[in-house]
Design a protein around this motif. Structure first.
Motif, PDB file in Angstrom:
ATOM      1  N   ALA A 199       0.833  -1.208   0.000  1.00 52.60           N
ATOM      2  CA  ALA A 199       0.000   0.000   0.000  1.00 52.60           C
ATOM      3  C   ALA A 199       0.864   1.254   0.000  1.00 52.60           C
ATOM      4  N   ILE A 200       1.963   1.226   0.775  1.00 54.01           N
ATOM      5  CA  ILE A 200       2.890   2.367   0.782  1.00 54.01           C
ATOM      6  C   ILE A 200       3.513   2.542  -0.597  1.00 54.01           C
ATOM      7  N   GLY A 201       3.898   1.432  -1.231  1.00 55.21           N
ATOM      8  CA  GLY A 201       4.483   1.497  -2.564  1.00 55.21           C
ATOM      9  C   GLY A 201       3.525   2.109  -3.575  1.00 55.21           C
ATOM     10  N   ARG A 202       2.245   1.717  -3.504  1.00 54.53           N
ATOM     11  CA  ARG A 202       1.247   2.289  -4.414  1.00 54.53           C
ATOM     12  C   ARG A 202       1.110   3.790  -4.189  1.00 54.53           C
ATOM     13  N   LYS A 203       1.126   4.206  -2.931  1.00 55.82           N
ATOM     14  CA  LYS A 203       0.964   5.630  -2.634  1.00 55.82           C
ATOM     15  C   LYS A 203       2.193   6.415  -3.089  1.00 55.82           C
ATOM     16  N   ILE A 204       3.373   5.849  -2.900  1.00 57.25           N
ATOM     17  CA  ILE A 204       4.595   6.520  -3.357  1.00 57.25           C
ATOM     18  C   ILE A 204       4.576   6.669  -4.876  1.00 57.25           C
ATOM     19  N   ARG A 205       4.184   5.615  -5.598  1.00 58.59           N
ATOM     20  CA  ARG A 205       4.117   5.705  -7.063  1.00 58.59           C
ATOM     21  C   ARG A 205       3.142   6.789  -7.498  1.00 58.59           C
ATOM     22  N   ARG A 206       2.018   6.884  -6.804  1.00 56.99           N
ATOM     23  CA  ARG A 206       1.027   7.907  -7.136  1.00 56.99           C
ATOM     24  C   ARG A 206       1.596   9.302  -6.912  1.00 56.99           C
ATOM     25  N   GLN A 207       2.228   9.507  -5.767  1.00 63.06           N
ATOM     26  CA  GLN A 207       2.770  10.834  -5.448  1.00 63.06           C
ATOM     27  C   GLN A 207       3.938  11.190  -6.363  1.00 63.06           C
ATOM     28  N   TRP A 208       4.834  10.251  -6.591  1.00 65.04           N
ATOM     29  CA  TRP A 208       5.966  10.517  -7.482  1.00 65.04           C
ATOM     30  C   TRP A 208       5.484  10.752  -8.913  1.00 65.04           C
ATOM     31  N   GLY A 209       4.490   9.979  -9.333  1.00 69.17           N
ATOM     32  CA  GLY A 209       3.975  10.172 -10.676  1.00 69.17           C
ATOM     33  C   GLY A 209       3.413  11.567 -10.877  1.00 69.17           C
ATOM     34  N   LYS A 210       2.771  12.106  -9.841  1.00 67.39           N
ATOM     35  CA  LYS A 210       2.191  13.448  -9.922  1.00 67.39           C
ATOM     36  C   LYS A 210       3.265  14.525  -9.860  1.00 67.39           C
ATOM     37  N   ASP A 211       4.116  14.477  -8.810  1.00 63.81           N
ATOM     38  CA  ASP A 211       5.071  15.564  -8.554  1.00 63.81           C
ATOM     39  C   ASP A 211       6.345  15.471  -9.385  1.00 63.81           C
ATOM     40  N   TYR A 212       6.769  14.262  -9.714  1.00 64.38           N
ATOM     41  CA  TYR A 212       8.076  14.110 -10.345  1.00 64.38           C
ATOM     42  C   TYR A 212       8.017  13.617 -11.791  1.00 64.38           C
ATOM     43  N   LEU A 213       6.777  13.435 -12.294  1.00 61.85           N
ATOM     44  CA  LEU A 213       6.658  13.032 -13.694  1.00 61.85           C
ATOM     45  C   LEU A 213       5.601  13.872 -14.425  1.00 61.85           C
ATOM     46  N   ALA A 214       4.341  13.789 -13.992  1.00 63.45           N
ATOM     47  CA  ALA A 214       3.258  14.422 -14.748  1.00 63.45           C
ATOM     48  C   ALA A 214       3.423  15.944 -14.845  1.00 63.45           C
ATOM     49  N   PHE A 215       3.556  16.621 -13.701  1.00 59.99           N
ATOM     50  CA  PHE A 215       3.654  18.090 -13.756  1.00 59.99           C
ATOM     51  C   PHE A 215       4.970  18.572 -14.379  1.00 59.99           C
ATOM     52  N   PRO A 216       6.107  17.929 -14.105  1.00 63.65           N
ATOM     53  CA  PRO A 216       7.310  18.328 -14.849  1.00 63.65           C
ATOM     54  C   PRO A 216       7.163  18.134 -16.362  1.00 63.65           C
ATOM     55  N   LEU A 217       6.508  17.028 -16.794  1.00 63.79           N
ATOM     56  CA  LEU A 217       6.306  16.818 -18.229  1.00 63.79           C
ATOM     57  C   LEU A 217       5.420  17.907 -18.829  1.00 63.79           C
ATOM     58  N   LEU A 218       4.414  18.353 -18.069  1.00 64.17           N
ATOM     59  CA  LEU A 218       3.529  19.409 -18.563  1.00 64.17           C
ATOM     60  C   LEU A 218       4.272  20.716 -18.810  1.00 64.17           C
ATOM     61  N   SER A 219       5.379  20.893 -18.099  1.00 61.71           N
ATOM     62  CA  SER A 219       6.139  22.140 -18.287  1.00 61.71           C
ATOM     63  C   SER A 219       7.113  22.040 -19.457  1.00 61.71           C
ATOM     64  N   GLY A 220       7.082  20.916 -20.170  1.00 61.59           N
ATOM     65  CA  GLY A 220       7.863  20.776 -21.402  1.00 61.59           C
ATOM     66  C   GLY A 220       9.365  20.844 -21.175  1.00 61.59           C
ATOM     67  N   PRO A 221      10.059  21.747 -21.874  1.00 64.68           N
ATOM     68  CA  PRO A 221      11.519  21.813 -21.776  1.00 64.68           C
ATOM     69  C   PRO A 221      12.015  22.223 -20.392  1.00 64.68           C
TER      70      PRO A 221
END
Length: 372
Positions: A199-221
């Motif tokens: 459960a902790i692993g799932r929550k970490i993946r969710r948080q990392w996916g949001k803060d360290y992948l999705a939003f950085p990707l939205l900012s492009g370069p």
């Protein structure tokens, strides 16, 4: 030296329980529209700040935008964790019957799964507050913060542990319900531990996916600059939460209760007194209290963990007056005082020894049933 409760009689404990129960009933009966308006307003502000911070970070390659976006996002994360998430998951707003702001449905912006946090915090910590061997919050399983705790060579670098814990506090909180002592002793339920880790692993993946992948990707370069901003905002939130929580639980004048404390015989009045002796407030203004999640009123929070946090400021003078009338300490001080006192203990108890304070003990007979 006498313990701080030596002068109390069973009748005193019963009177303290009646007075605090009456105060709780008074506040609960008065809850209504102004309280609901308060939490809805805080949620709107928090979400607006988060949107604003994310928007600013779309231009994170520009230093002013990076700084402003990071600061705004950090404030939003602090508000979400402290004044909203922590208090919603305590059930403080369940009386509104709003399924979107309810302890059973809220999942906070943190790597600690809400269900595990509610068990380790709402049940374990708030039931067994400051009882060694029962309350895992006393030192978080890695720090010696009282002379009653056994010393080992592993405690010597604990100022370093604590600094790292502050930076990555959400991960320390996430591991809290695993009961690390039982894992080290080999007495834990392996299947239950594995389920919690998943459960902790799932929550970490969710948080990392949001803060360290999705939003950085939205900012492009500007991926890397946005990623660094999100990481910095998370660290700022962690350090602030760690500081406020430690200052409410570990300053120098706080009492701990030794293993073997007779919890099964504890009356309601004795439970209330244990909460007051084991908590400390931090003085400040309304904005400061908001940013602490009103955990700067830690004494009142430990007495009434499910009363809405916006009411603690009005309760506090009456609790302080009760302490004065019954000769009990009411621990409070400035942020600088509480931070200094807490870190002094962490450095001092990294070394062996230390004189235990006289221990508060429950009074004999004239028992009342402990409230659920």
């Amino acid at each position: 030296m006498p313990a701080p409760t030596d002068h109390l009689t069973p009748a005193d404990y019963a009177a303290i329980a009646r007075e605090l129960d009456a105060l709780r009933d008074e506040i609960t009966a008065d809850l209504g529209e102004r309280d609901a308006d308060y939490i809805h307003r805080v949620i709107r502000w928090q979400r607006g700040l988060e949107i604003g911070g994310r928007a600013l970070l779309m231009a994170s390659a520009l230093p002013p935008a990076w700084l402003a976006g990071t600061a705004t996002l950090a404030v939003a994360k602090i508000l979400e964790n402290m004044e909203i998430g922590h208090n919603v998951m305590h059930g403080q707003w369940d009386w509104m019957r709003d399924p979107k702001i309810h302890s059973t449905t809220w999942e906070w912006d943190n790597v600690s799964p809400a269900e595990q946090w509610k068990h380790s915090h709402n049940f374990v910590h708030h039931t067994f507050t400051n009882v060694l061997g029962k309350d895992n919050d006393v030192g978080y399983g890695i720090l010696r913060v009282a002379p009653e705790q056994p010393w080992s060579w592993g405690n010597v670098p604990q100022p370093v542990y604590n600094a790292l814990l502050a930076m990555f506090f959400e991960y320390g909180v996430a591991l809290h319900d695993l009961e690390l002592d039982r894992i080290r002793e080999g007495t834990h339920d392996e299947e239950a531990t594995k389920a919690k880790l998943r459960a902790i692993g799932r929550k970490i993946r969710r948080q990392w996916g949001k803060d360290y992948l999705a939003f950085p990707l939205l900012s492009g370069p500007q991926f890397l600059s946005t990623l660094s901003a999100n990481f910095t905002a998370n660290v700022a939130r962690n350090v602030w939460a760690h500081m406020i929580i430690f200052c409410g639980h570990f300053p120098g004048d706080i009492d701990v209760f030794e293993e073997g404390y007779p919890l099964e015989d504890e009356t309601k009045g004795e439970w209330y007194v244990r909460q007051m002796l084991g908590s400390a407030n931090i003085s400040g203004g309304p904005l400061f209290h908001l940013m602490t999640g009103n955990l700067s009123h830690q004494v009142e929070h430990h007495l009434f963990p499910d009363i809405p946090s916006n009411r603690y400021a009005e309760i506090a003078p009456r609790v302080r007056d009760l302490c004065a009338r019954y000769g009990l300490p009411y621990h409070t001080g400035s942020l600088s005082k509480q931070v200094t006192s807490t870190w002094k203990k962490i450095f001092r108890y990294a070394l062996p020894g230390g004189a235990p304070k006289p221990k508060p003990a429950p009074n004999p007979p004239v028992r009342e049933p402990v409230a659920a």
